[in-house]
Structures are given as C-alpha cells and as structure tokens.
Design an enzyme around this catalytic site. Sequence first.
Site, mmCIF file in Angstrom:
data_model
loop_
_atom_site.group_PDB
_atom_site.id
_atom_site.type_symbol
_atom_site.label_atom_id
_atom_site.label_comp_id
_atom_site.label_asym_id
_atom_site.label_seq_id
_atom_site.Cartn_x
_atom_site.Cartn_y
_atom_site.Cartn_z
ATOM 1 N N ASP A 77 0.857 -1.188 0.000
ATOM 2 C CA ASP A 77 0.000 0.000 0.000
ATOM 3 C C ASP A 77 0.893 1.238 0.000
ATOM 4 O O ASP A 77 1.988 1.212 0.564
ATOM 5 C CB ASP A 77 -0.892 0.025 1.243
ATOM 6 C CG ASP A 77 -1.917 -1.101 1.244
ATOM 7 O OD1 ASP A 77 -2.416 -1.455 0.170
ATOM 8 O OD2 ASP A 77 -2.224 -1.613 2.335
ATOM 9 N N ASP A 113 -7.143 -1.356 -4.045
ATOM 10 C CA ASP A 113 -8.122 -1.040 -3.008
ATOM 11 C C ASP A 113 -9.125 0.003 -3.496
ATOM 12 O O ASP A 113 -10.326 -0.077 -3.197
ATOM 13 C CB ASP A 113 -7.424 -0.519 -1.750
ATOM 14 C CG ASP A 113 -6.525 -1.552 -1.100
ATOM 15 O OD1 ASP A 113 -6.796 -2.756 -1.243
ATOM 16 O OD2 ASP A 113 -5.536 -1.149 -0.453
#
Length: 196
Positions: free
Chosen positions: A151, A171
């Site tokens: 991420d 995401d």
Amino acid sequence: MTASAVSQPAKFAPPASLAARFTVVALLIVADLWSKHAVFAWLGAQPGPDGLGYDAHGHHRFEIFGEWFSFMLSWNPGMAWGFDKLPAWLLVGGRIAAVLFLAWLVARHPKAKRVLGVALVLILAGATGNLYDNLFEAPRRAGATFGEVRDFIDVYFRVWDWHFPTFNVADACIFVGAVLLLVTSFGAASRDEHAA
C-alpha cells in the site's frame, strides 16, 4: 416471463464482450502492479533515517498535495484496514475463491446491466492485484507463507492527527466497485418497490 425463460441457464457473454471486459480487468491490474512497483522503488530510494521525509509518527512519507495526500510505504499482511487476525492460508484461500467467483460473474453478467458490469470488473481487478502480492511478493515476516499487500496512498487529516488506512490502486478499484454495487442494489430495490 415464460417457464422456459426462467429455466434457461445464464449464458456467457459473446466473445467480443468477454474480451472487452477482461481487457479492462487486465489494464487495471497492470496499473495497480505498475504503480506499486514504481512508488516502492522511487520512495525506497528517498532520504532515510536522517529525519528527511519522515513525519511526526515516524512514517516515511513523501507529500504530493500538501501534507493531506502523500505516498507512504506500507505492507499489509491482512485484510482492509489492517485487520490481520485471520490465518494467512484462510485469507489467501478466500481471495483466490473470490477472484474465481468474480471472474465467473464478469463473464456471465447481462450486458444490459452496465453499472453492475463496471462494478464487477473493478472489484475483480482490485482483488486480483492484491492477490498477486500475496502469491508473488516475498514474505517479509519470519515464518510467513505469503507476501504482504503493498500500500502507498496515504491521506492525512491534521485536525484529528489521523491517517486514513494506507491503500493502493487495487483497493480504490474495490471501493468504487462496492459503492457501484450498493447503488445498483438500491436502484433495483426501488424499482421493485415501485413495480409492486
């Protein structure tokens, strides 16, 4: 609706439509994987422990749009929002099952339901991008079997001194797809209610 129409199984989309759907899925996966690779390579080469590029919490961040939107390296061993209480094999197995089921849905959804189709394509691409990290990234923790999801998008709210959980392109695809699914389900429920 006749009995024969009800009993007929759903069919796969025509080949041209299938190709278009899965091409978009592939392009979104490539965008996710490329962005992870590019940002991790670039930010990993930025100044380190001398304090440059770190925030008050010790996060290695690079501000893009002021301090509220930054790139920050993060590895998530679990699910969204940092939940990592499930056994890794169950989490990854569930992701594999979800990707296979979503691919089946993308191949079979009716062309007339375009918003549903877009939602399914986005969720499939996002799930596959994160599953790639689990299966092909080297585990970072001792004894871990699977890789962690990379991420890097960090949103910071100074007024509460709070970071929104770091996320990635995959995401974002899953989130937008889920919102579209909610919108279509509320729309369908409203139409059914009106028809009744």
